[in-house]
Design a protein around this motif. Structure first.
Motif, mmCIF file in Angstrom:
data_model
loop_
_atom_site.group_PDB
_atom_site.id
_atom_site.type_symbol
_atom_site.label_atom_id
_atom_site.label_comp_id
_atom_site.label_asym_id
_atom_site.label_seq_id
_atom_site.Cartn_x
_atom_site.Cartn_y
_atom_site.Cartn_z
ATOM 1 N N ASP A 5 0.815 -1.220 0.000
ATOM 2 C CA ASP A 5 0.000 0.000 0.000
ATOM 3 C C ASP A 5 0.851 1.274 0.000
ATOM 4 N N PRO A 7 3.127 4.328 -1.530
ATOM 5 C CA PRO A 7 3.111 5.025 -2.823
ATOM 6 C C PRO A 7 4.244 4.528 -3.720
ATOM 7 N N GLU A 11 6.190 7.341 -9.218
ATOM 8 C CA GLU A 11 5.046 8.183 -9.603
ATOM 9 C C GLU A 11 5.330 9.617 -9.174
ATOM 10 N N GLY A 39 -9.804 17.268 -3.440
ATOM 11 C CA GLY A 39 -10.155 15.869 -3.313
ATOM 12 C C GLY A 39 -8.934 14.984 -3.426
ATOM 13 N N VAL A 40 -9.004 13.847 -2.776
ATOM 14 C CA VAL A 40 -7.977 12.809 -2.856
ATOM 15 C C VAL A 40 -8.693 11.485 -3.065
ATOM 16 N N ALA A 41 -7.950 10.424 -3.200
ATOM 17 C CA ALA A 41 -8.547 9.124 -3.503
ATOM 18 C C ALA A 41 -9.600 8.685 -2.482
ATOM 19 N N ARG A 42 -9.427 9.061 -1.228
ATOM 20 C CA ARG A 42 -10.329 8.559 -0.183
ATOM 21 C C ARG A 42 -11.337 9.578 0.337
ATOM 22 N N GLY A 44 -13.141 13.969 -0.122
ATOM 23 C CA GLY A 44 -13.177 15.285 -0.733
ATOM 24 C C GLY A 44 -13.581 16.334 0.283
ATOM 25 N N PRO A 122 -16.314 8.127 1.171
ATOM 26 C CA PRO A 122 -15.378 8.390 0.086
ATOM 27 C C PRO A 122 -15.804 9.638 -0.693
ATOM 28 N N PRO A 123 -15.070 9.990 -1.749
ATOM 29 C CA PRO A 123 -15.433 11.190 -2.515
ATOM 30 C C PRO A 123 -16.877 11.129 -3.021
#
Length: 141
Positions: A5, A7, A11, A39-42, A44, A122-123
């Motif tokens: 998990d 990063p 990237e 916002g992020v992956a998990r 907003g 989540p978002p």
């Protein structure tokens, strides 16, 4: 070897930065003005605004939960879930949660607009997320 998990070190990192826009981006299903901040992956974050004297439409969310922090104004929020309901006074500095599936409705008192900083997890998936429900007060928006 990196954890599964962790990063990806190859990237590029993306840092988002924004300012509160003067104009709102959209109207929420409850009728409040929404200004999307980040916002992020998990999750907003957005700024919600309800004009003075207005009452939102009552809704419940299918899959998201929210944390709200009141920035400006005075008002009330009604929340209801699993046979328990509560009306809470809103003023700057109040922080509250809206669990998944809880019905809620809020209103701004006449002395000024209600401004809220909200985190959604989540978002936000889109307007189909909110289901209209019977509320505590007649909606005005």
């Amino acid at each position: 070897m990196p954890k599964p998990d962790a990063p990806d070190p190859f990237e590029p990192v993306v840092f988002a930065t924004s300012r509160l826009p003067e104009a709102y981006d959209l109207l929420a299903p409850d009728g409040s003005e929404v200004r999307v901040l980040a916002g992020v992956a998990r999750g907003g974050m957005a700024h919600f605004r309800l004009p003075a004297g207005e009452t939102s439409r009552a809704v419940r969310h299918r899959t998201v939960e929210e944390i709200w922090y009141i920035l400006q104004g005075q008002g009330e929020i009604w929340r209801s879930a699993n046979g328990h309901e509560q009306v809470t006074a809103l003023s700057p500095g109040v922080c509250l949660t809206i669990p998944v599936g809880a019905a809620f409705q809020f209103r701004a008192l006449n002395d000024g607009p209600l401004a809220i900083l909200g985190v959604t997890m989540p978002p936000w998936p889109g307007s189909a997320e909110a289901i209209a429900v019977d509320g505590k007060w007649p909606a005005t928006v």
